[in-house]
Write an enzyme that holds these catalytic residues in place. Structure first.
Site, PDB file in Angstrom:
ATOM      1  N   LYS A 181     -24.084 -47.824 -19.446  1.00  0.00           N
ATOM      2  CA  LYS A 181     -25.033 -47.607 -18.362  1.00  0.00           C
ATOM      3  C   LYS A 181     -26.349 -48.348 -18.644  1.00  0.00           C
ATOM      4  O   LYS A 181     -26.363 -49.554 -18.625  1.00  0.00           O
ATOM      5  CB  LYS A 181     -25.244 -46.107 -18.166  1.00  0.00           C
ATOM      6  CG  LYS A 181     -23.932 -45.301 -18.098  1.00  0.00           C
ATOM      7  CD  LYS A 181     -23.115 -45.624 -16.863  1.00  0.00           C
ATOM      8  CE  LYS A 181     -21.730 -44.976 -16.900  1.00  0.00           C
ATOM      9  NZ  LYS A 181     -21.705 -43.561 -17.161  1.00  0.00           N
ATOM     10  N   ARG A 214     -11.640 -52.998 -37.426  1.00  0.00           N
ATOM     11  CA  ARG A 214     -11.630 -51.639 -36.869  1.00  0.00           C
ATOM     12  C   ARG A 214     -12.726 -50.783 -37.514  1.00  0.00           C
ATOM     13  O   ARG A 214     -13.230 -49.849 -36.914  1.00  0.00           O
ATOM     14  CB  ARG A 214     -10.254 -50.974 -37.046  1.00  0.00           C
ATOM     15  CG  ARG A 214     -10.228 -49.512 -36.614  1.00  0.00           C
ATOM     16  CD  ARG A 214      -8.847 -48.981 -36.251  1.00  0.00           C
ATOM     17  NE  ARG A 214      -7.810 -49.428 -37.167  1.00  0.00           N
ATOM     18  CZ  ARG A 214      -7.615 -48.957 -38.400  1.00  0.00           C
ATOM     19  NH1 ARG A 214      -8.385 -48.000 -38.882  1.00  0.00           N
ATOM     20  NH2 ARG A 214      -6.641 -49.434 -39.152  1.00  0.00           N
ATOM     21  N   TYR A 230     -21.414 -34.590 -17.611  1.00  0.00           N
ATOM     22  CA  TYR A 230     -20.645 -35.704 -17.066  1.00  0.00           C
ATOM     23  C   TYR A 230     -19.170 -35.293 -16.899  1.00  0.00           C
ATOM     24  O   TYR A 230     -18.628 -34.563 -17.736  1.00  0.00           O
ATOM     25  CB  TYR A 230     -20.778 -36.893 -18.028  1.00  0.00           C
ATOM     26  CG  TYR A 230     -19.975 -38.081 -17.628  1.00  0.00           C
ATOM     27  CD1 TYR A 230     -20.378 -38.887 -16.571  1.00  0.00           C
ATOM     28  CD2 TYR A 230     -18.804 -38.403 -18.298  1.00  0.00           C
ATOM     29  CE1 TYR A 230     -19.623 -39.984 -16.193  1.00  0.00           C
ATOM     30  CE2 TYR A 230     -18.054 -39.502 -17.934  1.00  0.00           C
ATOM     31  CZ  TYR A 230     -18.463 -40.283 -16.872  1.00  0.00           C
ATOM     32  OH  TYR A 230     -17.718 -41.364 -16.503  1.00  0.00           O
ATOM     33  N   ASP A 265     -26.691 -35.794 -24.847  1.00  0.00           N
ATOM     34  CA  ASP A 265     -26.337 -37.041 -24.157  1.00  0.00           C
ATOM     35  C   ASP A 265     -27.604 -37.571 -23.480  1.00  0.00           C
ATOM     36  O   ASP A 265     -28.117 -36.967 -22.544  1.00  0.00           O
ATOM     37  CB  ASP A 265     -25.223 -36.754 -23.135  1.00  0.00           C
ATOM     38  CG  ASP A 265     -24.748 -38.008 -22.394  1.00  0.00           C
ATOM     39  OD1 ASP A 265     -25.535 -38.973 -22.285  1.00  0.00           O
ATOM     40  OD2 ASP A 265     -23.604 -38.002 -21.906  1.00  0.00           O
TER      41      ASP A 265
HETATM   42  C1  LIG Z   1     -20.787 -42.752 -17.825  1.00  0.00           C
HETATM   43  C2  LIG Z   1     -21.244 -41.616 -18.632  1.00  0.00           C
HETATM   44  C3  LIG Z   1     -20.512 -41.173 -19.747  1.00  0.00           C
HETATM   45  C4  LIG Z   1     -19.214 -41.806 -20.149  1.00  0.00           C
HETATM   46  O1  LIG Z   1     -19.369 -43.138 -20.537  1.00  0.00           O
HETATM   47  P1  LIG Z   1     -18.197 -44.239 -20.506  1.00  0.00           P
HETATM   48  O2  LIG Z   1     -18.833 -45.402 -21.155  1.00  0.00           O
HETATM   49  O3  LIG Z   1     -17.850 -44.435 -19.064  1.00  0.00           O
HETATM   50  O4  LIG Z   1     -17.050 -43.680 -21.256  1.00  0.00           O
HETATM   51  C5  LIG Z   1     -21.023 -40.124 -20.476  1.00  0.00           C
HETATM   52  N1  LIG Z   1     -22.166 -39.511 -20.147  1.00  0.00           N
HETATM   53  C6  LIG Z   1     -22.884 -39.886 -19.061  1.00  0.00           C
HETATM   54  C7  LIG Z   1     -24.139 -39.168 -18.735  1.00  0.00           C
HETATM   55  C8  LIG Z   1     -22.460 -40.943 -18.275  1.00  0.00           C
HETATM   56  O5  LIG Z   1     -23.164 -41.312 -17.194  1.00  0.00           O
END
Ligand SMILES: *Cc1c(COP(=O)(O)O)cnc(C)c1O
Length: 401
Positions: free
Chosen positions: A212, A62, A115, A187
């Site tokens: 992504k 963990r 998001y 982000d």
């Molecule tokens: C998909 C996404 C998230 C969240 O990510 P997960 O891996 O689905 O939890 C956060 N920020 C952006 C810009 C995203 O496209």
């Protein structure tokens, strides 16, 4: 590869080599997937030293894991950060980062177009612990600066946004965040380290949904945050207790995906630019949103703060709204109609069903999201095939309306 090579390696070289060497065993050239939950020690002194952090090593899955560590190191070096820690998902990276630093009475300033999950964190959960979230119109830099100047703990940005690809000037906002002692968190999921370096622009922390573009193959969930060690240490500590740990197998898939990050993203940026130009020529398309287009509201800011391209994601509104989208999308051959983005396959999704599924028709209208808005994450297929595919789908749509 070590950090102190004489000439600084480029992003493509780092994507392939960075972060792996320390984890290799048995002369293997690839990082092993270490599935062991715990690590055994016969020497009680050594075990104790590792456990209290006086000696490097692993104790329990963990907290740390060698495969996960290679993933963290690769992203850290791509973002040119001092430290990084990873998570089971992108949302875990975002929520753990925010919860590490906010205390009751604090304020967070962000944008309205973040998001969906991040937006929910701000609007639904932070108020429970008496943290106020102020969300400004995305791209309205004066409004952001005014709210930041009132004082806040965290300034949270996402640029380009999803799905309207709005742009915020990171360097400009970094100045106002610094002036009030706030942490600037960015982000960088959509831009990727190939196209944007938020830390170099003055951000304190940069985070990703590795699900992504970093992974790129839509087969593993993960998240990561990078920055100075003094900021990452408390986030790591919060995560090891909170337990949102990245699994070793997922870390491996993400590591493997990242080897081709630069190749994929460069191709996706090139194709996205040309698809955006193509969409502008279609009479069934009402509007096209892509930061690479000269007419994009903040094209100049994007051109200044992004490099190598404007990202692989764009959006467009079809005439006839969702009714038209419902005819167009199933007709596409080289397309996943799905909720993710950043994969090697071209992926389409209506904003109504993906990023803005929680909004009412009125709310979408207020946010400037047209009902027929389609998000397109351009894949690595040959560009002529992507365009021909859209072309036949538009011809079909024309015959139906
Ligand atoms: C998909 C996404 C998230 C969240 O990510 P997960 O891996 O689905 O939890 C956060 N920020 C952006 C810009 C995203 O496209």
């Amino acid at each position: 590869m070590t950090d102190n090579t004489q000439s600084k390696p480029g992003v493509g070289t780092k994507a392939v080599w960075a972060g792996e060497k320390d984890q290799l065993v048995h002369h293997a050239t690839q990082v092993p997937v270490v599935v062991s939950v715990a690590y055994g020690y016969d020497d009680m002194e050594e075990w104790y030293d590792v456990a209290i952090g006086n000696k490097t090593g692993h104790i329990y899955g963990r907290n740390t894991n060698p495969t996960v560590q290679a993933f963290e190191d690769k992203v850290r070096l791509l973002e040119e950060a001092e430290a990084a820690t990873s998570f089971s998902t992108g949302m875990a990276a975002i929520s753990n980062t925010v919860y590490t630093f906010v205390r009751p009475g604090d304020r967070v300033v962000s944008i309205k177009d973040s998001y969906g999950g991040t937006h929910r964190l701000f609007t639904e959960f932070l108020s429970n612990i008496n943290v106020e979230s102020t969300l400004c119109d995305t791209g309205d830099h004066e409004a952001l600066e005014a709210e930041i100047a009132r004082g806040c703990k965290i300034v949270y940005l996402e640029t380009p946004t999803n799905p309207l690809v709005k742009i915020t000037d990171i360097q400009r906002i970094a100045k106002s965040a610094k002036a009030v002692g706030a942490l600037l968190v960015v982000d960088n999921t959509v831009a990727t380290p190939v196209c944007q370096s938020p830390l170099a622009l003055g951000a304190d922390l940069v985070l990703h949904s590795a699900t992504k573009y970093l992974g790129g193959h839509a087969d593993a969930l993960g998240g990561v945050v990078c920055g100075d060690k003094k900021l990452i240490d408390p986030i790591f500590h919060y995560r090891e207790i909170n337990g949102a740990t990245l699994a070793p197998w997922d870390a491996y898939l993400l590591l493997r995906g990242m080897k081709t990050l630069k190749l994929r993203v460069m191709q996706q940026c090139d194709s996205a630019m040309q698809v955006a130009e193509y969409l502008k020529t279609q009479d069934l398309v009402e509007s096209v949103y892509y930061p690479g287009l000269k007419e994009h509201l903040h094209h100049d800011v994007a051109a200044r703060q992004m490099h190598g391209g404007f990202g692989g994601m764009l959006s467009f509104a079809v005439k006839g709204g969702m009714e038209s989208a419902a005819i167009l999308l199933p007709r596409l051959q080289y397309a996943n109609c799905a909720a993710n983005l950043g994969a090697v396959e071209t992926t389409y999704g209506p904003a109504r069903t993906t990023s803005h599924v929680e909004c009412t028709v009125e709310e979408r209208k207020a946010l400037g999201v047209p009902e027929g808005l389609i998000r397109m994450s351009v894949g690595i297929e040959d560009l002529p095939d992507i365009i021909a595919d859209l072309d036949q789908a538009f011809a079909y749509l024309k015959s139906k309306i």
